[in-house]
Each structure stands twice: as structure tokens, then as C-alpha cells.
Design an enzyme around this catalytic site. Sequence first.
Site, short mmCIF file in Angstrom:
data_model
loop_
_atom_site.label_atom_id
_atom_site.label_comp_id
_atom_site.label_asym_id
_atom_site.label_seq_id
_atom_site.Cartn_x
_atom_site.Cartn_y
_atom_site.Cartn_z
N GLU A 17 0.82 -1.21 0.00
CA GLU A 17 0.00 0.00 0.00
C GLU A 17 0.85 1.26 0.00
OE1 GLU A 17 -3.65 -1.98 2.59
OE2 GLU A 17 -2.03 -0.92 3.61
N GLU B 290 -11.52 -2.40 -2.92
CA GLU B 290 -11.27 -3.69 -2.30
C GLU B 290 -11.96 -3.71 -0.95
OE1 GLU B 290 -7.12 -4.49 -1.91
OE2 GLU B 290 -6.70 -4.20 -4.07
#
Length: 483
Positions: free
Chosen positions: A210, A427
Site C-alpha cells: 500500500e 477492495e
Amino acid sequence: MRHATVTLAVLSLLLAGAGAAHAAPADGPVPPGPVALDNPEFTANVMAPLQVTDWVAFEADLETVAAYGVDAVSVDVWWGDVEGEADNRFDWSYYDRVFDVITSKGLDLAPILSFHQAGGNVGDDYTSLLPSWLWPKYAGVTYRGIELGPTGLQHQSEQGNYSVESVQGWADQVVMNEYRDFTRAFEQQYGDVYADEVVEVNVSLGPSGELRYPSYNQHDEGTGYPTRGAVQAYSPLAVQDLRSQMLHRYGSLEAINRAWGTDLASVQEIGPPADADAFFAGLDYLDTQYGRDFVDWYNGSLVEHGERVLWTVIDSLGEDFPDADIGYKVPGIHWSMTNPAHPRAAEVTTGLIQTSIDLDSWATGHGYQRVVELANRFDGGPREVVMHFTALEMDDQPGPEAHSLAQTLVQWIGDYAFRAGVELKGENALAGGVASEEGWDNIDQAFETWGYLGLTVLRIGDVSSGVGARRYAELIATYSPDI
């Protein structure tokens, strides 16, 4: 396989100009609506296990999701597994098998170039460390006048601890050749074999893949959910960059002192917060010029790191995988948002927001302006860059336990991505979220109202039966032009 086209919604933004695309007031929401509806850009993907061990079960899951319309499988390509034994010695045997099995079921590939560690984070059931040769290779290197030593590539936190989960962005120029070599080796291995099957290449930009700092990770104590986390800007390279950037901004130490109301005697006294607890408890990060400047630099450094690594991957892929977009993931750091002791602090320590702009304004993305608009830094480039945002399945929990605004955050990001003309996909943050009707109701709302254009589900086993399979099939049937 779907080819990259510009959605009608995004096209209208580009033609009108992002600043004047809608009649709604700048400080009000602009719900994009169901932009994924019958849109060729809509994608429905699933994540493979961190490492496949039960191949029979994996093949059965692939057959199930392929039957109801899933497009592609997202697969972590672990740097530490492929190049872990020796520099420039690559072992692709596991991925040869994984990719062959996936494509044999009629599914496409969405590989993740995983320049981060597996293991130690929520849901991790597999460990893959960064290549063992990496740290000693650069220990003797001097960069920007600093001899790196064994920890010189690593983030250092306010607690004095070092993180080995990913290389810090302030060392990008030192290790960029490693990312380039790995990407080129991947392209050479699979560019011809899966030229048409690779539909997106996701790029790891930090821990857990991330775009963030390791602010709530295992190297520090007492920084996990739902705390504020810990600032990760105390390495020698980070401190030097902070000093350089502040001098560049203000022109002199005297001007810095005037702006900050300080009496620093030398540039060497410029640094990250000496007392991070006081920095947050006193709301300095919101209310002082030093605090806002520090957070702006911290956030800007993260976004610039993302830009450098993404460009390196784009350039290294060349013309292979011609239909593949490039993706980056932004986590939904949804806790501590309404904590009166330090509002929005967890988002600050992860590096995701600025505090020099209005955090209550839709026109600034509630602080996420730079992170979202990172995708636009590649306009005119050879590939579409797509942002993925997590936490689509979660509810707001504004009570004192978490001070969470997870669902609100999904809305903020959807609104601002639409304003900025950024292609946005989503997501779920936790596997349990796709096992409940309520979680899927929240996902549906993100698509119906807030402009999300695709979904990648964590993980394939969670949507191969039961509620997860039924609700994902329903979502695909609603939005896919091919079903």
C-alpha cells in the site's frame, strides 16, 4: 478481456475541466453514481492466496469464480521469493505454475510486483522477507553525504525502531535499479507468454503493498489499531530531506524561524517532532505552521515516492502487456478520525493526508487531494494508472472504541476521484467483510453512488461459496456488460 477505454463519466470531467465539471458547490459532495454500469472498464477480480499450498482447492475455487464472471486473479509476485537467494538470480518456477493454472481456467492475470514483506500484518498466513542480500549490499554506500549502514534503507520511527517491511522512499534513488531489474526480469519471463492475459500490473509502494508508511506495524509498540500510530520520519535520510525541503521552501533559516515562531540556531536543529506525543496531543499538526509544514512534507514525500516507483515500472515494462493498466493501492485508514484527542491522526502518521488544507472540505478530498491525484501525474503516458481503495465493506463506527468513519471515507474518496478524473476501483479491507450481507450492502452502495469502477476481493476462497459467491455474482451480473 477488457480493453482500456475512458468512461463516459471520466470523459465528461476531462472535457469540462476537473475544477468545473459539475454544478454542485465546491464544498458539497458530487456523488458520481453508478459509473460502472455496463461500462467496459468495469472489472471484477479476486486475490489469490499469499502462497498457494492446496492446489486442488485453488483450482476448484478458480473454476467457481470463473463460472460466475470474475475477470482476473490478483497474484503477489514476491520479490523475496523470486530474487531472494542472490542479486539478479531469479527463480520464476512457482509463478510459472500459478499463472498457468489461472489462465487455464479462462481467467486473466493482475500480478502485483510486491516489493514488500509478507507476514506480520492482519490476515497474513505466509512469510516472505525482502531479499537477504539487499541490506548488506548497500550498507557501505554513501548517499547524499550519509553512509547508509545496515539500516540505512529502512524507515525509522519516533520510537527509534527500524522497519524491514519495505524500503523507505527517501532511499528510492539508491535502490531504484533493483525495482527496474526485477520488473524487467518479470517482463522478459512473461511478456510473450501472457501478453494478452495480463490486464493490470499493480505496484507495491509500501508495507502490505500500500501507499503508506509502516505507522502501525510490528516494529513499534502500542501503535496498532485503533491508535494514532507512529511517525516514521526519523531516519538520517528522512531528516536530511526535511531540512533540505524546508530551506528550499523558505529560503533561509531566518525565514523558517519567522514562519514557525522558533529560534533555531542552525539548520541541524530542523527535524521531525522531538516529542511526537506532544505534537499530537497539543494538536500542533493541525494548528501550528511547523506542524502543517511537517505533515505536508511527510505526505508529499510519500506521493513523490509513489510517482518515482510507478514511472520506473511503467518504463521497465516497455511495450509488453499492451492492454495492462498500472494500479496502486491506498488503504482505508478509517480509525481515530473523530477522536477529539487527536482527530485524523492515524491518517497523518500513515502519510495519507495534508493538514494545510481544509480537512472538512469536499473540494480538497478531505485531505486526500495529493494521494488521489497521484494517478493524474501519468496523464499522457503510455498506460492508464488506476487507484485502488480499501474498506468498501465497512460501516462507520464513530464511537469511542474506534472513532471510525470507514464508510464516510469510501464516499470522500469516491467523490474526489470523480472530481479529479481518476479511475477508481475498490477492495474489501478484511476477509470477513464479504461473508456478511451488510458488508455487501456497503459495497453495493459504493458502486451505486460513489463511482467505484471495479472490485478486487480479498480473497478467492471467500467468494467461492456461500454469501460471498452469491453476492459477488449478483454484483457482476449488475455491472458487467459481458454477463
